[in-house]
Scaffold this motif. Structure first.
Motif, PDB file in Angstrom:
ATOM      1  N   SER A 111       0.577  -1.235  -0.182  1.00  0.00           N
ATOM      2  CA  SER A 111      -0.149  -0.105  -0.074  1.00  0.00           C
ATOM      3  C   SER A 111       0.931   1.090  -0.140  1.00  0.00           C
ATOM      4  O   SER A 111       0.338   2.246  -0.309  1.00  0.00           O
ATOM      5  CB  SER A 111      -1.031  -0.121   1.064  1.00  0.00           C
ATOM      6  OG  SER A 111      -0.162  -0.174   2.328  1.00  0.00           O
ATOM      7  N   SER A 112       2.064   1.277   0.114  1.00  0.00           N
ATOM      8  CA  SER A 112       3.048   2.429   0.255  1.00  0.00           C
ATOM      9  C   SER A 112       3.586   2.774  -1.063  1.00  0.00           C
ATOM     10  O   SER A 112       4.794   2.842  -1.293  1.00  0.00           O
ATOM     11  CB  SER A 112       4.013   2.211   1.477  1.00  0.00           C
ATOM     12  OG  SER A 112       3.737   1.696   2.659  1.00  0.00           O
ATOM     13  N   TYR A 158       3.357 -14.442  15.388  1.00  0.00           N
ATOM     14  CA  TYR A 158       4.484 -13.994  14.566  1.00  0.00           C
ATOM     15  C   TYR A 158       5.763 -15.166  14.691  1.00  0.00           C
ATOM     16  O   TYR A 158       6.207 -15.448  13.639  1.00  0.00           O
ATOM     17  CB  TYR A 158       4.808 -12.434  15.004  1.00  0.00           C
ATOM     18  CG  TYR A 158       6.249 -12.049  14.212  1.00  0.00           C
ATOM     19  CD1 TYR A 158       6.003 -11.388  13.052  1.00  0.00           C
ATOM     20  CD2 TYR A 158       7.344 -11.924  15.085  1.00  0.00           C
ATOM     21  CE1 TYR A 158       7.164 -10.728  12.383  1.00  0.00           C
ATOM     22  CE2 TYR A 158       8.567 -11.257  14.414  1.00  0.00           C
ATOM     23  CZ  TYR A 158       8.408 -10.890  13.367  1.00  0.00           C
ATOM     24  OH  TYR A 158       9.544 -10.300  12.601  1.00  0.00           O
ATOM     25  N   THR A 179      13.174  -0.009  12.517  1.00  0.00           N
ATOM     26  CA  THR A 179      12.287   0.100  11.476  1.00  0.00           C
ATOM     27  C   THR A 179      11.002   0.529  11.959  1.00  0.00           C
ATOM     28  O   THR A 179      11.002   0.375  13.272  1.00  0.00           O
ATOM     29  CB  THR A 179      12.127  -1.080  10.769  1.00  0.00           C
ATOM     30  OG1 THR A 179      11.393  -2.064  11.198  1.00  0.00           O
ATOM     31  CG2 THR A 179      13.557  -1.749  10.218  1.00  0.00           C
TER      32      THR A 179
HETATM   33  P1  NAP Z   1       8.307  -2.710   8.202  1.00  0.00           P
HETATM   34  O1  NAP Z   1       9.050  -1.498   8.278  1.00  0.00           O
HETATM   35  O2  NAP Z   1       6.892  -3.016   8.776  1.00  0.00           O
HETATM   36  O3  NAP Z   1       8.032  -2.932   6.512  1.00  0.00           O
HETATM   37  C1  NAP Z   1       7.203  -3.798   6.223  1.00  0.00           C
HETATM   38  C2  NAP Z   1       7.346  -3.838   4.642  1.00  0.00           C
HETATM   39  O4  NAP Z   1       6.449  -5.317   4.202  1.00  0.00           O
HETATM   40  C3  NAP Z   1       6.463  -2.718   4.023  1.00  0.00           C
HETATM   41  O5  NAP Z   1       7.385  -2.454   2.781  1.00  0.00           O
HETATM   42  C4  NAP Z   1       5.045  -3.230   3.759  1.00  0.00           C
HETATM   43  O6  NAP Z   1       4.567  -2.555   2.318  1.00  0.00           O
HETATM   44  C5  NAP Z   1       5.490  -4.764   3.272  1.00  0.00           C
HETATM   45  N1  NAP Z   1       4.263  -5.306   3.376  1.00  0.00           N
HETATM   46  C6  NAP Z   1       3.640  -5.758   4.591  1.00  0.00           C
HETATM   47  N2  NAP Z   1       2.710  -6.687   4.230  1.00  0.00           N
HETATM   48  C7  NAP Z   1       2.751  -6.882   2.777  1.00  0.00           C
HETATM   49  C8  NAP Z   1       1.923  -7.668   2.042  1.00  0.00           C
HETATM   50  N3  NAP Z   1       0.891  -8.353   2.307  1.00  0.00           N
HETATM   51  N4  NAP Z   1       2.319  -7.789   0.433  1.00  0.00           N
HETATM   52  C9  NAP Z   1       3.459  -6.880   0.157  1.00  0.00           C
HETATM   53  N5  NAP Z   1       4.304  -6.131   1.075  1.00  0.00           N
HETATM   54  C10 NAP Z   1       3.595  -6.243   2.440  1.00  0.00           C
HETATM   55  O7  NAP Z   1       9.069  -3.957   8.563  1.00  0.00           O
HETATM   56  P2  NAP Z   1      10.620  -4.418   8.870  1.00  0.00           P
HETATM   57  O8  NAP Z   1      10.702  -4.135  10.086  1.00  0.00           O
HETATM   58  O9  NAP Z   1      11.387  -3.764   7.729  1.00  0.00           O
HETATM   59  O10 NAP Z   1      10.455  -5.785   8.631  1.00  0.00           O
HETATM   60  C11 NAP Z   1      10.678  -6.691   7.254  1.00  0.00           C
HETATM   61  C12 NAP Z   1      10.906  -8.139   7.529  1.00  0.00           C
HETATM   62  O11 NAP Z   1      11.918  -8.217   8.427  1.00  0.00           O
HETATM   63  C13 NAP Z   1       9.539  -8.920   7.844  1.00  0.00           C
HETATM   64  O12 NAP Z   1       9.384 -10.070   7.452  1.00  0.00           O
HETATM   65  C14 NAP Z   1       9.929  -8.897   9.520  1.00  0.00           C
HETATM   66  O13 NAP Z   1       9.314  -9.818  10.103  1.00  0.00           O
HETATM   67  C15 NAP Z   1      11.441  -9.195   9.387  1.00  0.00           C
HETATM   68  N6  NAP Z   1      12.141  -8.559  10.841  1.00  0.00           N
HETATM   69  C16 NAP Z   1      11.998  -7.321  11.129  1.00  0.00           C
HETATM   70  C17 NAP Z   1      12.761  -7.182  12.578  1.00  0.00           C
HETATM   71  C18 NAP Z   1      12.938  -5.759  12.952  1.00  0.00           C
HETATM   72  O14 NAP Z   1      13.218  -5.740  14.150  1.00  0.00           O
HETATM   73  N7  NAP Z   1      12.040  -4.814  12.468  1.00  0.00           N
HETATM   74  C19 NAP Z   1      13.634  -8.035  12.952  1.00  0.00           C
HETATM   75  C20 NAP Z   1      13.487  -9.385  12.640  1.00  0.00           C
HETATM   76  C21 NAP Z   1      12.689  -9.662  11.136  1.00  0.00           C
HETATM   77  P3  NAP Z   1       3.453  -1.528   2.755  1.00  0.00           P
HETATM   78  O15 NAP Z   1       3.700  -0.269   3.439  1.00  0.00           O
HETATM   79  O16 NAP Z   1       3.037  -1.040   1.258  1.00  0.00           O
HETATM   80  O17 NAP Z   1       2.367  -2.342   3.138  1.00  0.00           O
END
Ligand code: NAP
Length: 247
Positions: free
Chosen positions: A38-39, A155, A190
Motif C-alpha cells: 500500500s505504500s 509472528y 524500522t
Molecule cells: P516494516 O518496516 O513494517 O515494513 C514492512 C514492509 O512489508 C513494507 O514495505 C510493507 O509494505 C510490506 N508489506 C507488509 N505486508 C505486505 C503484503 N501483504 N504484501 C506486500 N508487502 C507487504 O517491517 P521491517 O521491520 O522492515 O521488516 C521486514 C521483514 O523483516 C519482516 O519479514 C520482519 O518480520 C523481519 N524482521 C524485522 C525485524 C525488526 O526488528 N524490524 C527483526 C527481525 C525480522 P506496505 O507499507 O506497502 O504495506
C-alpha cells in the motif's frame, strides 16, 4: 559489481529492511523490483533513490498474500527485466497480543502474509529461480522465530516456519544449483520496532551483547552476500544477524 545481470525481486521493499535490501542490491548492479502493498509513494521514492545512484529498478504493487496479484507481479517483472533470478521474501507483519487475548483472526492475518506470502511468491517464482544460472531464494525470518517473544505467538510461529521451509526448498532447488538461505535478524530500527513500547525496547537492548539495535544496512549486507556468487556453496543455512543474541 557482484550482481550485474541479476533481477532481484524484494517483497515489502517500500520501507524498513526491504528498502535497505533493495538499495544495496541495486548498488551491486542488479535490476531491482521494489514490491509493496500500500505504500506507493515510498516505493517510488526507493526507485528514485536507486535511479539517482545510477541503478535500475521498478516498483510493483502486489499483496503477497494474494496469489493472483503475485502472478501479475511476475508478468510485470518479466516484461521489464526478463525472468527473476533472485527472490527475497521479506514482506512481513505483526499483530501482537498475549496468546490468551489473541483471536483466530489475529492468528490468520499473520499466517496469511508471513507464511501464505512465502508460499505464493516462492511458488510463482520457483521456475525462474531454478532456471537462472545463479538462482537465489533468500527468506527473512527473525530471532523471534528462534527465541520466541512475549505477545508474538503468531509472528514467532511464522518465523520459525521459515527454517523448515528454507531447508526443504534448499534440497528441492539443489539439483538446479540454485540456493535457498534464511536470514534471522535481531531487532532492527524500522517502523516494526517502533510499535514496541519504549520500556520493552530498553529491556531488549540489555539482552543484546553488542549493545545496540541493528541498522537496516547490517541486514542488507548479509542479503547482498547471499545473493552474490560469493555464497554459491552455501545453501539451507540460517544466518543470525542479531548482535550476538543466543538462541
Ligand atoms: P516494516 O518496516 O513494517 O515494513 C514492512 C514492509 O512489508 C513494507 O514495505 C510493507 O509494505 C510490506 N508489506 C507488509 N505486508 C505486505 C503484503 N501483504 N504484501 C506486500 N508487502 C507487504 O517491517 P521491517 O521491520 O522492515 O521488516 C521486514 C521483514 O523483516 C519482516 O519479514 C520482519 O518480520 C523481519 N524482521 C524485522 C525485524 C525488526 O526488528 N524490524 C527483526 C527481525 C525480522 P506496505 O507499507 O506497502 O504495506
Amino acid at each position: 559489481m557482484d550482481l550485474e545481470h541479476q533481477t532481484c525481486v524484494v517483497t515489502g521493499a517500500s520501507r524498513g529492511i526491504g528498502r535497505g535490501i533493495a538499495v544495496e542490491l541495486a548498488s551491486e548492479g542488479a535490476n531491482v523490483v521494489v514490491n509493496y502493498r500500500s505504500s506507493e509513494g515510498e516505493a517510488y521514492d526507493v526507485v528514485e533513490e536507486i535511479e539517482e545512484a545510477g541503478g535500475s529498478a521498478i516498483a510493483v504493487q502486489a499483496d503477497v498474500a494474494n496469489i493472483d496479484e503475485v502472478e501479475a507481479m511476475r508478468k510485470k517483472v518479466t516484461n521489464a527485466f526478463g525472468p527473476a533470478t533472485v527472490l527475497v521474501n521479506n514482506a512481513g507483519i505483526t499483530v501482537d497480543k498475549k496468546f490468551t487475548n489473541m483471536t483466530r483472526e489475529d492468528w490468520d492475518r499473520v499466517m496469511d502474509v508471513n507464511l501464505g506470502g512465502i508460499f505464493n511468491c516462492t511458488s510463482v517464482f520457483f521456475d525462474d529461480i531454478t532456471d537462472a544460472k545463479d538462482g537465489r531464494l533468500i527468506n527473512i525470518s527473525s530471532v523471534v522465530g528462534q527465541q520466541g517473544n512475549y505477545g508474538q505467538a503468531n509472528y514467532a510461529t511464522t518465523k520459525s516456519g521459515l527454517f523448515g521451509f528454507t531447508r526443504t526448498i534448499a534440497l528441492e532447488m539443489a539439483r538446479s544449483r540454485a540456493t535457498a538461505n534464511c536470514v534471522a535478524p535481531g531487532f532492527v530500527k524500522t517502523d516494526m520496532l517502533e510499535t514496541v513500547p519504549d520500556r520493552v525496547q530498553e529491556k531488549i537492548i540489555q539482552r543484546i551483547p553488542l549493545g545496540r539495535f541493528a541498522e537496516v544496512d547490517d541486514i542488507a549486507g548479509m542479503v547482498s552476500f547471499l545473493a552474490s556468487p560469493k555464497s554459491s556453496y552455501m545453501t539451507g543455512q540460517i544466518l543470525g544477524v542479531n548482535g550476538g543474541m543466543e538462541w
